[in-house]
Design an enzyme around this catalytic site. Structure first.
Site, PDB file in Angstrom:
ATOM      1  CD  GLU A 168      35.049  54.561  43.252  1.00  0.00           C
ATOM      2  OE1 GLU A 168      35.350  54.192  44.390  1.00  0.00           O
ATOM      3  OE2 GLU A 168      35.797  55.230  42.525  1.00  0.00           O
ATOM      4  CD  GLU A 243      36.158  59.656  42.544  1.00  0.00           C
ATOM      5  OE1 GLU A 243      34.950  59.507  42.812  1.00  0.00           O
ATOM      6  OE2 GLU A 243      37.085  59.243  43.265  1.00  0.00           O
TER       7      GLU A 243
END
Ligand code: 147
Length: 658
Positions: A168, A243
């Site tokens: 991320e 995720e």
């Protein structure tokens, strides 16, 4: 007439492989890390620990996961703690740290076919070359990652299947291409790249750069809300929710999970969904408590809880395998008219066939993110119509779940029902709201079970750890490191035997945006402890050392917000003969500063916190009793260093005060 009406009202859903197949199924996974989410699992009693691992990984038993994703530790906080790097420094290599190696070995023991996927959140400071980016020297970072992959093979015979970029955080095109080239040149052509573990927007760079496009095998998006983008689909790459979930694991969390497992394919063509996290094994009061497929937070009692996501995962995983194919949208994959969704998958040999139907209502399947637009679901009477290879099937084995959302109504999880009879490939099914149905030619589904685990209990006091029971490099049990990294060493001096050392000596390339404190902290125990006695032997050397160390009570915070933890902190700074009492970790609320001239090599610190009084001792000598003025009334016990740099700890003891 009534009967005819009912039949006429039934909507028919056809399942037909003869029109062609959809995408390759890559599997359902769980993520250990990002970070320290399996911390409390490690020191469970052997019996319960094996049960938990069976419930997660054993085929035909529980969640029977297809993929285990793990963090490559980076010596920095990555949500619920710090995971250790295999290279604290450029000259350091060690493959015995942390618990992800152990977890991967245990997963493979149970399912040799489980896929392994690894991803870094943070990196040790040296990777940044003086910056907070891992991309200043792409070759160096790729080598760091490749060493981890090679270490997995060399020390544990683990084959890593998938490798990611930087969780991320921005990806770097040169780095991705460099990583691919260096993997290939290292004989690791089998290791496939998932990128970027963020958003779908990398697709536009893939269209612009053919080398980048060739380097990436899977586009991994986080929390996609079941949708991908046209551009991502048009790359032709496999698309993953690499995720997802991160939702409190009650039955609403279960509803979220079951809905996205189906709809990530139905709406977004995603062929893998990975749960953050695998197992919620971190203390209450750390961030995202219980956002795992099940809960195991009491190693001292052995108590654990099999939560709804385990059985809702089983509805897919026990009746499919990686390498099966989805049917096409419209001929076996889609939305139900009355709300809900269905997917169908077929085995590579064409002999087996599985349908999964979910009908979760909006309010019973909300995930942590993104927001879920309103929709309605009603009970519906449907007709299943098998065509193509399956036209001659006369019955489908049936598993059923219906989590309860009302008091007094029992949950139903993974119940084997009477098979659904089919005539000319057709069978009628009446389905309600908030249900999962698996209809399949496979007959091996098992709802694995064990005798109930031991009863829940509080963290036991008195507690002590002399660190003698660990192997070198291990991270001590129950001490949940929040910044810095702690591991067991064989002490070279005196009668201390094994000791625990804080080993991070410089600011890491951090993952938490708020991680800006030059400090380390490890917490232990119960976030509701109020009055407490803690003691620990502390040694601060004079090479790569911290300037100070502390023990603490009533520590209020962990995770990415550790830097704002309050509590009662007793600091020592031996090189300046200084001691301090602070109401916060950052020492912005220092209530007492004093001088102490009796420091030795090792110093036994003690802190007793009782109501509004704190008493501290060094080597048995009382150094202050102070009135407590801070806001923190309860929290963990803790210890740490006032800056990055080495410090040693031994003979930790924690007791109640009454
Ligand atoms: C993810 C992280 O990758 C995990 O390590 C864990 O922290 C997880 C907890 O929910 O969250 O990071 C995200 C943080 C914020 C958002 C999405 C993912 N967000 O705000 O959309």
């Amino acid at each position: 007439l009534c009967m005819l009406n009912t039949l006429a009202d039934r909507v028919t859903y056809s399942f037909d492989d003869s029109v062609g197949l959809g995408r390759h199924f890559d599997g359902i996974g769980g993520l250990s890390g990002g970070g320290a989410t399996s911390k409390l699992l490690v020191n469970y009693p052997e019996e319960q620990r094996n049960q938990i691992l069976d419930l997660l990984f054993k085929p035909n038993f529980g969640a029977s996961l297809d993929i285990l994703k793990v963090e490559i530790g980076g010596d920095a906080q990555s949500t619920d703690g710090t995971e250790a790097s295999h290279m604290h420094n450029s000259w350091d290599e060690n493959y015995e740290r942390g618990y992800e190696w152990w977890l991967m070995v245990e997963a493979k023991k149970r399912n040799p076919d489980i896929k392994l996927y690894a991803l870094p959140w943070a990196f040790p400071g040296w990777i940044g070359n003086g910056t907070r980016s891992p991309y200043t020297n792409p070759t160096q970072t790729a080598m760091y990652i490749i060493k981890w992959i090679q270490g997995a093979k060399q020390y544990y015979n683990l084959t890593i299947d998938y490798i990611g970029i930087w969780n991320e955080r921005p990806y770097d095109i040169t780095y991705i291409i460099t990583l691919r080239n260096m993997l290939d040149n290292s004989g690791l052509t089998n290791v496939r790249i998932v990128a970027p573990d963020g958003s779908w927007s990398i697709a536009s760079d893939m269209f612009k750069n053919a080398t980048l496009n060739a380097a990436i095998d899977y586009i991994g998006c986080h929390y996609p809300g079941t949708y991908s983008t046209k551009q991502a689909v048009n790359t032709g790459k496999q698309l993953w929710a690499s995720e997802d979930y991160s939702t409190f694991n009650d039955n609403v969390g279960g509803g979220c999970w079951a809905r996205i497992l189906n709809q990530n394919y139905v709406n977004g063509n995603m062929t893998s969904t990975i749960s953050w996290n695998l197992i919620a094994s971190y203390y209450m009061n750390l961030p995202f408590y219980r956002d795992g497929l099940m809960t195991a937070v009491e190693p001292w009692s052995g108590n654990y809880i099999i939560e709804s996501p385990i059985w809702l995962t089983a509805h897919t995983t026990q009746f499919t395998s990686v390498g099966w194919k989805y049917l096409r949208h419209g001929s076996g994959v889609g939305k139900l008219n009355g709300g809900g969704s269905y997917v169908a998958l077929i085995s590579p040999d064409g002999k087996d066939f599985t349908i999964v139907i979910e009908t979760f209502s909006h309010d019973h399947s909300i995930c942590i993110r993104p927001p879920l637009p309103k929709y309605t679901v009603s009970p519906q009477q449907i007709m299943i119509d098998l065509k193509g290879s399956f036209a001659g099937v006369t019955q489908l084995n049936t598993w059923y779940s219906k989590p309860s959302y009302s008091t007094g109504v029992e949950d139903i999880f993974f119940l084997k029902k009477a098979p659904l009879a089919l005539t000319n490939g057709q069978g009628q099914l009446d389905i309600g709201v908030d249900e999962v149905w698996t209809l399949t030619t496979i007959n091996t589904g098992v709802k694995g079970s064990f005798p109930p685990p031991p009863a829940s209990a509080e963290f036991p006091l008195p507690y002590s750890d002399d660190f003698e029971s660990y192997m070198d490099s291990q991270e001590p049990s129950n001490l949940a490191q929040q910044t810095g990294s702690y591991e067991v060493f064989n002490s070279t001096s005196g009668d201390h035997g094994k000791i625990m050392r804080q080993v991070v000596t410089e600011q890491p390339v951090s993952w938490c945006s708020a991680e800006k404190l030059n400090v380390s902290l490890s917490v232990i125990g119960d976030p509701q402890w109020a009055d407490l006695y803690i003691e620990c032997d502390v040694r601060i050397g004079n090479v790569n050392n911290t300037d100070g160390a502390f023990i603490a009570a009533r520590v209020t915070q962990g995770g990415c917000q550790t830097f704002e933890a309050e509590g009662v902190y007793f600091f020592i700074f031996p090189s300046t003969n200084t001691i301090k009492l602070s109401n916060d970790l950052a020492q912005t609320q220092v209530v007492f500063t004093g001088s102490f001239t009796g420091f030795k090599e090792w110093n036994k610190l003690s802190l007793a916190v009782h109501a509004k009084l704190a008493t501290a001792m060094i080597n048995g000598e009382k150094v202050f009793t102070q009135n407590l003025t801070g806001k923190a009334n309860e929290g963990f016990a803790g210890l740490g260093t006032s800056s990055f740099g080495l410090a040693d700890f031994d003979n930790l003891a924690i007791m109640n005060i009454d």
